[in-house]
Scaffold this motif. Structure first.
Motif, PDB file in Angstrom:
ATOM      1  N   GLU A   1      -7.430  -2.542   5.595  1.00  0.00           N
ATOM      2  CA  GLU A   1      -6.927  -2.013   6.875  1.00  0.00           C
ATOM      3  C   GLU A   1      -5.442  -1.676   6.844  1.00  0.00           C
ATOM      4  OE1 GLU A   1      -7.791  -4.970   9.785  1.00  0.00           O
ATOM      5  OE2 GLU A   1      -9.959  -4.846   9.486  1.00  0.00           O
ATOM      6  N   ALA A   2      -4.774  -2.036   5.744  1.00  0.00           N
ATOM      7  CA  ALA A   2      -3.314  -1.907   5.704  1.00  0.00           C
ATOM      8  C   ALA A   2      -2.865  -0.458   5.567  1.00  0.00           C
ATOM      9  CB  ALA A   2      -2.766  -2.728   4.539  1.00  0.00           C
ATOM     10  N   THR A   3      -1.699  -0.178   6.144  1.00  0.00           N
ATOM     11  CA  THR A   3      -1.015   1.089   5.861  1.00  0.00           C
ATOM     12  C   THR A   3       0.057   0.896   4.786  1.00  0.00           C
ATOM     13  OG1 THR A   3       0.583   0.633   7.639  1.00  0.00           O
ATOM     14  CG2 THR A   3      -1.350   1.982   8.205  1.00  0.00           C
ATOM     15  N   ASP A   4       0.519  -0.353   4.631  1.00  0.00           N
ATOM     16  CA  ASP A   4       1.626  -0.635   3.707  1.00  0.00           C
ATOM     17  C   ASP A   4       1.396  -1.961   3.001  1.00  0.00           C
ATOM     18  OD1 ASP A   4       2.761   0.870   6.226  1.00  0.00           O
ATOM     19  OD2 ASP A   4       4.150   1.345   4.583  1.00  0.00           O
ATOM     20  N   VAL A   5       1.635  -1.952   1.706  1.00  0.00           N
ATOM     21  CA  VAL A   5       1.611  -3.201   0.933  1.00  0.00           C
ATOM     22  C   VAL A   5       3.004  -3.420   0.371  1.00  0.00           C
ATOM     23  CG1 VAL A   5       0.691  -4.379  -1.098  1.00  0.00           C
ATOM     24  CG2 VAL A   5      -0.824  -3.055   0.361  1.00  0.00           C
ATOM     25  N   VAL A   6       3.528  -4.624   0.573  1.00  0.00           N
ATOM     26  CA  VAL A   6       4.905  -4.948   0.208  1.00  0.00           C
ATOM     27  C   VAL A   6       4.885  -6.178  -0.704  1.00  0.00           C
ATOM     28  CG1 VAL A   6       7.129  -5.723   1.129  1.00  0.00           C
ATOM     29  CG2 VAL A   6       5.778  -4.034   2.398  1.00  0.00           C
ATOM     30  N   GLY A   7       5.649  -6.118  -1.811  1.00  0.00           N
ATOM     31  CA  GLY A   7       5.701  -7.306  -2.668  1.00  0.00           C
ATOM     32  C   GLY A   7       6.409  -7.038  -3.988  1.00  0.00           C
ATOM     33  N   TYR A   8       6.441  -8.063  -4.794  1.00  0.00           N
ATOM     34  CA  TYR A   8       6.970  -7.992  -6.158  1.00  0.00           C
ATOM     35  C   TYR A   8       6.099  -6.999  -6.944  1.00  0.00           C
ATOM     36  CZ  TYR A   8       8.225 -10.007 -10.798  1.00  0.00           C
ATOM     37  OH  TYR A   8       8.635 -10.213 -12.086  1.00  0.00           O
ATOM     38  N   VAL A   9       6.762  -6.160  -7.756  1.00  0.00           N
ATOM     39  CA  VAL A   9       6.076  -5.031  -8.395  1.00  0.00           C
ATOM     40  C   VAL A   9       4.726  -5.393  -9.030  1.00  0.00           C
ATOM     41  CG1 VAL A   9       6.240  -3.342 -10.268  1.00  0.00           C
ATOM     42  CG2 VAL A   9       8.175  -3.654  -8.712  1.00  0.00           C
ATOM     43  N   PRO A  10       4.653  -6.411  -9.893  1.00  0.00           N
ATOM     44  CA  PRO A  10       3.348  -6.654 -10.549  1.00  0.00           C
ATOM     45  C   PRO A  10       2.244  -7.089  -9.579  1.00  0.00           C
ATOM     46  CG  PRO A  10       4.980  -8.321 -11.187  1.00  0.00           C
ATOM     47  CD  PRO A  10       5.720  -7.277 -10.427  1.00  0.00           C
ATOM     48  N   TYR A  11       2.610  -7.672  -8.448  1.00  0.00           N
ATOM     49  CA  TYR A  11       1.577  -8.057  -7.477  1.00  0.00           C
ATOM     50  C   TYR A  11       1.130  -6.840  -6.670  1.00  0.00           C
ATOM     51  CZ  TYR A  11       3.630 -12.583  -8.682  1.00  0.00           C
ATOM     52  OH  TYR A  11       4.126 -13.667  -9.351  1.00  0.00           O
ATOM     53  N   VAL A  12       2.079  -5.986  -6.287  1.00  0.00           N
ATOM     54  CA  VAL A  12       1.724  -4.758  -5.570  1.00  0.00           C
ATOM     55  C   VAL A  12       0.805  -3.890  -6.425  1.00  0.00           C
ATOM     56  CG1 VAL A  12       2.689  -2.562  -4.762  1.00  0.00           C
ATOM     57  CG2 VAL A  12       3.715  -4.717  -4.015  1.00  0.00           C
ATOM     58  N   GLU A  13       1.035  -3.915  -7.742  1.00  0.00           N
ATOM     59  CA  GLU A  13       0.200  -3.095  -8.629  1.00  0.00           C
ATOM     60  C   GLU A  13      -1.220  -3.624  -8.758  1.00  0.00           C
ATOM     61  OE1 GLU A  13       2.530  -2.784 -12.190  1.00  0.00           O
ATOM     62  OE2 GLU A  13       3.763  -1.151 -11.368  1.00  0.00           O
ATOM     63  N   ARG A  14      -1.455  -4.843  -8.309  1.00  0.00           N
ATOM     64  CA  ARG A  14      -2.833  -5.352  -8.307  1.00  0.00           C
ATOM     65  C   ARG A  14      -3.662  -4.731  -7.175  1.00  0.00           C
ATOM     66  NH1 ARG A  14      -3.042 -11.664  -8.384  1.00  0.00           N
ATOM     67  NH2 ARG A  14      -5.241 -11.139  -8.152  1.00  0.00           N
ATOM     68  N   VAL A  15      -3.011  -4.081  -6.214  1.00  0.00           N
ATOM     69  CA  VAL A  15      -3.723  -3.440  -5.111  1.00  0.00           C
ATOM     70  C   VAL A  15      -3.941  -1.966  -5.477  1.00  0.00           C
ATOM     71  CG1 VAL A  15      -3.673  -2.868  -2.656  1.00  0.00           C
ATOM     72  CG2 VAL A  15      -2.624  -5.022  -3.481  1.00  0.00           C
ATOM     73  N   ALA A  16      -5.184  -1.546  -5.527  1.00  0.00           N
ATOM     74  CA  ALA A  16      -5.493  -0.168  -5.947  1.00  0.00           C
ATOM     75  C   ALA A  16      -4.906   0.830  -4.963  1.00  0.00           C
ATOM     76  CB  ALA A  16      -7.007   0.013  -6.045  1.00  0.00           C
ATOM     77  N   PRO A  17      -4.336   1.933  -5.471  1.00  0.00           N
ATOM     78  CA  PRO A  17      -3.843   2.975  -4.564  1.00  0.00           C
ATOM     79  C   PRO A  17      -5.000   3.645  -3.830  1.00  0.00           C
ATOM     80  CG  PRO A  17      -3.601   3.643  -6.886  1.00  0.00           C
ATOM     81  CD  PRO A  17      -4.181   2.271  -6.899  1.00  0.00           C
ATOM     82  N   ARG A  18      -4.731   4.111  -2.617  1.00  0.00           N
ATOM     83  CA  ARG A  18      -5.715   4.906  -1.867  1.00  0.00           C
ATOM     84  C   ARG A  18      -4.960   5.738  -0.848  1.00  0.00           C
ATOM     85  NH1 ARG A  18      -5.744   2.411   2.996  1.00  0.00           N
ATOM     86  NH2 ARG A  18      -5.624   0.135   3.044  1.00  0.00           N
ATOM     87  N   PRO A  19      -5.577   6.840  -0.386  1.00  0.00           N
ATOM     88  CA  PRO A  19      -4.915   7.654   0.644  1.00  0.00           C
ATOM     89  C   PRO A  19      -4.652   6.812   1.888  1.00  0.00           C
ATOM     90  CG  PRO A  19      -6.849   8.793  -0.249  1.00  0.00           C
ATOM     91  CD  PRO A  19      -6.886   7.388  -0.793  1.00  0.00           C
ATOM     92  N   GLY A  20      -3.479   6.969   2.462  1.00  0.00           N
ATOM     93  CA  GLY A  20      -3.144   6.222   3.685  1.00  0.00           C
ATOM     94  C   GLY A  20      -2.476   4.897   3.423  1.00  0.00           C
ATOM     95  N   LEU A  21      -2.361   4.522   2.155  1.00  0.00           N
ATOM     96  CA  LEU A  21      -1.709   3.252   1.814  1.00  0.00           C
ATOM     97  C   LEU A  21      -0.437   3.521   1.027  1.00  0.00           C
ATOM     98  CD1 LEU A  21      -1.993   0.083   1.747  1.00  0.00           C
ATOM     99  CD2 LEU A  21      -2.924   0.384  -0.557  1.00  0.00           C
ATOM    100  N   THR A  22       0.675   2.996   1.523  1.00  0.00           N
ATOM    101  CA  THR A  22       1.940   3.101   0.787  1.00  0.00           C
ATOM    102  C   THR A  22       2.231   1.757   0.141  1.00  0.00           C
ATOM    103  OG1 THR A  22       2.739   4.667   2.437  1.00  0.00           O
ATOM    104  CG2 THR A  22       4.380   3.709   0.964  1.00  0.00           C
TER     105      THR A  22
END
Lengths: 268, 268
Positions: A33-54
């Motif tokens: 449901e998120a529009t934004d994921v915020v965190g330390y680079v290697p943890y943010v990279e664990r979240v797959a990119p998708r349209p609508g998510l920054t």
């Protein structure tokens, strides 16, 4: 609060130690449901990119600025997930978020904020080993970035006197390798050389390694910043595994480590 | 090992504190493949019945017999899941399983055994409150069924001296209500009446209640066996919530509780 904030929220979540099968459905739903994921680079990279998510990755030691960014995004109507490895409440982003909230704009206190727990490195390592934390234990961050070494040493000595099993986060960085050497010296003196110690590195990832030894045999180089260290209590025991199946043979060399539930009256 | 044992395995799993959204996919997959579920009655009842699955519920304090039953089933080819609430490694079935394994039939040591972590009551309660365990902490089982009260009191005093936040399991049963009263007395003396204490009851269930108070105001009756108690360190702080949305208004009366990551040199 401005109209922009309508619908905004902030969830501080734990991604677990590495394997996606250890991410709770609650956290997966928040990420969906998120529009934004915020965190330390290697943890943010664990979240797959998708349209609508920054995805907003930032460096280590940027925790407060990262928390402020997340609060600001939520205050302007974004649906923000702050990701930590493991559990967010154990030496991770939840405490940083509340530090930023307390020091920040009063309007932020009206935000819809939730913390969603995750499988901590401590619990994942414990499970892989057996049940080393099956009796009373403590959990100490060995990094002296945020507290003086004297306090760490005091806690180590008191934890040994209390006969807690101990789980250690951030045992050893390249910038301050001597800290963990001191830790081992203090514990050898307080607990004796036969006390069990476990190095659980990169648990629940393809690089996972487990090493079970004693304080007398332990070397500082056995730990790095990806290692969760567990030191047993005086009661912690080993059981050798007799692996027969191919799958379990991989783990044959690592014995089970567990701390019994009971302590007899004579041990008090 | 007999041919019957082919394909048998045993997984000791954590169901989390109550909400199915806190059960990991790894645990759900194990339950889907199981032929037998073994555990304390209310936890076994959290697993939905289905054809091919036998649910073996047993009473509290039957942990060793339950573990032996599970090992015997796995040794005869069953796919056995032993269920605990929360995490199996924290005051739950994993330690009991290894006690039974060590004392039991040598052939059991060849079984395919895994422990699968779960969201512990401690981490779930911490998340609901904010980040009370965001700095060093300890975790103590206050039940004196399995250890003498003198050891519990010693650990409480040393934990206070170490300035750990403290998470307490099994604070108070009907059979021994006086133990928690003693705990509060020891902590008031060691930490002072202003120290924060939280009673998190039935977290992640419809009956959840959170109560934040001080040691000076705390009453023994605020805890029962479904309550996870957290006592802050000297650094633990409150942030009042200013709820605006309907959803968050429910929680308005409970402030955030968090322990900052840093301790300054002067505090050591």
């Amino acid at each position: 609060m401005s109209d922009e904030a309508v619908g905004g929220w902030l969830k501080v979540v734990g991604l677990g130690p590495g394997d996606d099968a250890l991410i709770t459905p609650e956290v997966s739903a928040a990420l969906a449901e998120a529009t934004d994921v915020v965190g330390y680079v290697p943890y943010v990279e664990r979240v797959a990119p998708r349209p609508g998510l920054t995805r907003h990755g930032s460096d280590n030691r940027e925790e407060i600025r990262r928390a402020e960014q997340a609060l600001q995004l939520a205050a302007t109507g974004h649906r923000v997930v702050v990701v930590s490895s493991g559990d967010p409440g154990v030496f991770a982003m939840a405490a940083a978020l509340f530090e930023a909230l307390e020091a920040g704009e009063p309007a932020w206190r009206s935000l819809d904020i939730q913390v969603l727990p995750g499988i901590s490195a401590m619990l994942a390592a414990s499970a892989r080993l057996g049940a080393p934390l099956g009796h009373d234990f403590c959990c100490i961050n060995l990094s002296d970035n945020l507290k003086p070494w004297a306090l760490i040493e005091k806690r180590l000595r008191l934890a040994a006197e209390a006969d807690f099993a101990m789980a250690f986060y951030n045992p050893r960085s390249r910038a301050r390798p001597e800290g963990f050497e001191h830790t081992l010296e203090v514990l050898r003196e307080a607990c004796g050389p036969q006390r069990l110690i476990v190095f659980a590195r990169a648990v629940a990832t393809p690089e996972e390694t487990l090493r079970v030894t004693t304080l007398g045999e332990a070397q500082p180089e056995m730990a790095d910043m990806r290692t969760l260290v567990i030191v047993g209590s005086s009661q912690t025991r080993l059981i050798q595994r007799h692996a027969e199946s191919a799958e379990s043979a991989e783990r044959q060399s690592t014995p089970w480590v567990y701390t019994p539930r009971s302590v007899s009256g004579a041990d008090a």
